[in-house]
Design a protein around this motif. Structure first.
Motif, mmCIF file in Angstrom:
data_model
loop_
_atom_site.group_PDB
_atom_site.id
_atom_site.type_symbol
_atom_site.label_atom_id
_atom_site.label_comp_id
_atom_site.label_asym_id
_atom_site.label_seq_id
_atom_site.Cartn_x
_atom_site.Cartn_y
_atom_site.Cartn_z
ATOM 1 N N MET A 153 4.742 2.316 10.009
ATOM 2 C CA MET A 153 4.811 2.742 8.619
ATOM 3 C C MET A 153 4.496 4.226 8.483
ATOM 4 S SD MET A 153 2.868 0.863 5.574
ATOM 5 C CE MET A 153 1.383 1.800 5.739
ATOM 6 N N LEU A 154 3.431 4.677 9.176
ATOM 7 C CA LEU A 154 3.015 6.075 9.012
ATOM 8 C C LEU A 154 4.051 7.038 9.589
ATOM 9 C CD1 LEU A 154 -0.816 5.952 9.669
ATOM 10 C CD2 LEU A 154 0.386 6.286 7.536
ATOM 11 N N ILE A 175 0.841 -1.211 0.000
ATOM 12 C CA ILE A 175 0.000 0.000 0.000
ATOM 13 C C ILE A 175 0.867 1.249 0.000
ATOM 14 C CG2 ILE A 175 -1.710 1.317 1.275
ATOM 15 C CD1 ILE A 175 -2.782 -1.167 2.406
ATOM 16 N N ALA A 176 1.869 1.258 0.896
ATOM 17 C CA ALA A 176 2.694 2.454 1.056
ATOM 18 C C ALA A 176 3.413 2.788 -0.243
ATOM 19 C CB ALA A 176 3.698 2.238 2.180
ATOM 20 N N VAL A 234 11.791 0.986 6.972
ATOM 21 C CA VAL A 234 12.400 1.006 8.303
ATOM 22 C C VAL A 234 11.321 1.005 9.386
ATOM 23 C CG1 VAL A 234 13.708 2.476 9.864
ATOM 24 C CG2 VAL A 234 14.534 2.079 7.575
ATOM 25 N N GLY A 235 10.285 1.835 9.181
ATOM 26 C CA GLY A 235 9.223 1.936 10.183
ATOM 27 C C GLY A 235 8.489 0.625 10.351
ATOM 28 N N ILE A 236 8.215 -0.047 9.251
ATOM 29 C CA ILE A 236 7.482 -1.294 9.380
ATOM 30 C C ILE A 236 8.380 -2.355 10.004
ATOM 31 C CG2 ILE A 236 7.709 -2.784 7.357
ATOM 32 C CD1 ILE A 236 4.651 -2.257 7.037
ATOM 33 N N ILE A 291 8.111 10.911 8.278
ATOM 34 C CA ILE A 291 9.418 11.549 8.472
ATOM 35 C C ILE A 291 10.230 11.483 7.181
ATOM 36 C CG2 ILE A 291 11.603 11.331 9.709
ATOM 37 C CD1 ILE A 291 9.989 10.497 12.155
ATOM 38 N N GLY A 292 10.169 10.332 6.508
ATOM 39 C CA GLY A 292 10.870 10.195 5.239
ATOM 40 C C GLY A 292 10.347 11.173 4.198
ATOM 41 N N LEU A 293 9.028 11.400 4.225
ATOM 42 C CA LEU A 293 8.433 12.344 3.279
ATOM 43 C C LEU A 293 8.959 13.756 3.527
ATOM 44 C CD1 LEU A 293 6.364 11.628 1.111
ATOM 45 C CD2 LEU A 293 4.625 12.657 2.545
#
Lengths: 78, 264, 77
Positions: free
Chosen positions: C35-36, A68-69, C62-64, C41-43
């Protein structure tokens, strides 16, 4: 120049995610089916196996969520 | 109200919209800039009064062999205490059983207005009610955690997972986000969205029947099917109502459990 | 069938058994928030550097990964 006879409109990321979701879907199904089977055969073991269910579920579901991401992040950029 | 709906049947606004959730003012009847007392308000007051009066009356003279009223009240309380509070929180759960029972009964009754024939809308389909309930649960589990672990130690316990130090900067934002931001939001939105969608679904099928009937007389059988579907969906809605009240209570209990957990 | 033991008595005696009702939600919440948070942060890093989503992608992975690690530590073990 090739004449375009049919074209796919919209975001192809959606198709990509559809394909990417097949694997995790099967995987999550396998995890829970194994848990249900083991619990049905040996109800006492349910507490023992539950942590592994969540670990396996997390690792597999991560792939689907990454699908999704990436669909959103790289939608139509490249 | 019935006469009104027959009059309205001539030109039903078919695709129901969010506007349908903003009911006309009752007390200054038909007023357009004073919405302090609407059907939602009335239903809220009736629910609160009904719960208070019912539990007071049924416990007025408690008997060893319970009367029917007392039995219902006791089994409601017993259900929440045994199946939610004690099950999830252990011995300490008994302390939280009154709050959880109040929450459960209140949400159940508020949701139940969605399928009561005249009322037909649940106050919980306005985000304000679930939001306040979620805020109460949120403040409560943080307060309980701070009381149990003591001030800042609770946040240390909640935010710092057992992990080597070099991945902590990676994990702490995730913990903060999922514990202190996602929880109240998902608690409120889950209840609100279920009630909102349920009301919308019933509206679509009821008004859709009228719309098809108005569009073409040949569609009459289909509008009959649509109304039969409405009745079937009302039963489904009943299931959703009970389930959402239960889920809200169980999740509150599970957040309390997380706040009370000793080590991990 | 007859030899099968009845299910355990409703918990409360043997151990403070936490039922698994909240665990699924917790797992999904960890994955999503990992993920969010790191994707966002990556965005931001992307906007700052001027790239087109490379850092957001790395952040999401990385987040996931962090989310999975948290699930392993909190729900596994």
């Amino acid at each position: 120049m090739v004449d375009v006879i049919a074209a796919v409109g919209g975001s192809t990321a959606a198709i990509g995610y559809g394909l990417a979701a097949i694997g995790p879907g099967i995987g999550v199904g396998l995890v829970f089916s194994a848990y249900i089977q083991s619990t049905a055969r040996q109800p006492e073991s349910s507490r023992l196996t539950l942590p592994y269910v969540w670990i396996g579920f997390a690792v597999i579901e991560a792939l689907a969520l990454l699908g999704i991401a990436f669909g959103f992040i790289w939608a139509g950029d490249f | 109200m019935i006469g009104q709906s027959i009059v309205l049947a001539a030109d039903v606004p078919f695709p129901p919209s969010v506007e349908d959730f903003y009911l006309p003012s009752i007390l200054p009847w038909g007023e357009h800039n004073s919405y302090w007392f609407t059907k939602i308000t009335a239903l809220l007051w009736i629910s609160v009064a009904a719960i208070i009066i019912y539990f007071l009356v049924s416990y007025r003279k408690p008997q060893l062999v319970p009367t029917k009223k007392q039995w219902i009240a006791e089994s409601l309380y017993g259900f929440v205490r045994n199946n939610i509070a004690v099950d999830m929180l252990g011995k300490r759960g008994i302390n939280f059983a009154p709050y959880l029972t109040t929450l459960f009964v209140f949400i159940l009754l508020m949701n139940f207005w969605a399928i009561v024939p005249i009322a037909q809308i649940s106050p919980n389909s306005h985000i304000a009610f679930p939001a306040i309930l979620a805020v109460i649960s949120y403040v409560m589990f943080i307060y309980i955690g701070m009381k149990h672990h003591g001030g800042l130690k609770y946040f240390k316990h909640a935010l710092i997972p057992p992990a080597p130090w070099f991945i902590l900067p990676l994990l702490i934002p995730i913990e903060f986000f999922s514990t202190f931001l996602v929880r109240p939001f998902s608690l409120a939105v889950r209840l609100f969205a279920n009630m909102f969608a349920g009301h919308m679904l019933l509206l679509v099928f009821t008004l859709g029947g009228f719309a098809m009937l108005n569009a073409n007389a040949w569609f009459a059988p289909f509008s009959l099917v649509s109304w039969v579907m409405t009745i079937a969906l009302t039963f489904l809605e009943f299931l959703v109502i009970c389930l959402q009240a239960y889920v809200f209570t169980v999740l509150t209990a599970s957040y309390l459990q997380g706040a009370l957990a000793d080590e991990h | 069938m007859a030899a099968q033991k009845p299910p355990n008595a409703p918990s409360g005696d043997d151990e403070p058994a936490p039922p698994d009702t909240g665990m699924g939600m917790t797992a999904v919440a960890y994955l999503f928030s990992g993920m969010l948070v790191w994707g966002a942060i990556g965005l931001l890093v992307d906007h700052w550097v001027g790239t087109k989503g490379i850092f957001a992608g790395i952040g999401a992975v990385v987040g996931i990964g962090g989310g999975v690690y948290l699930i392993v530590r909190r729900l596994g073990a």
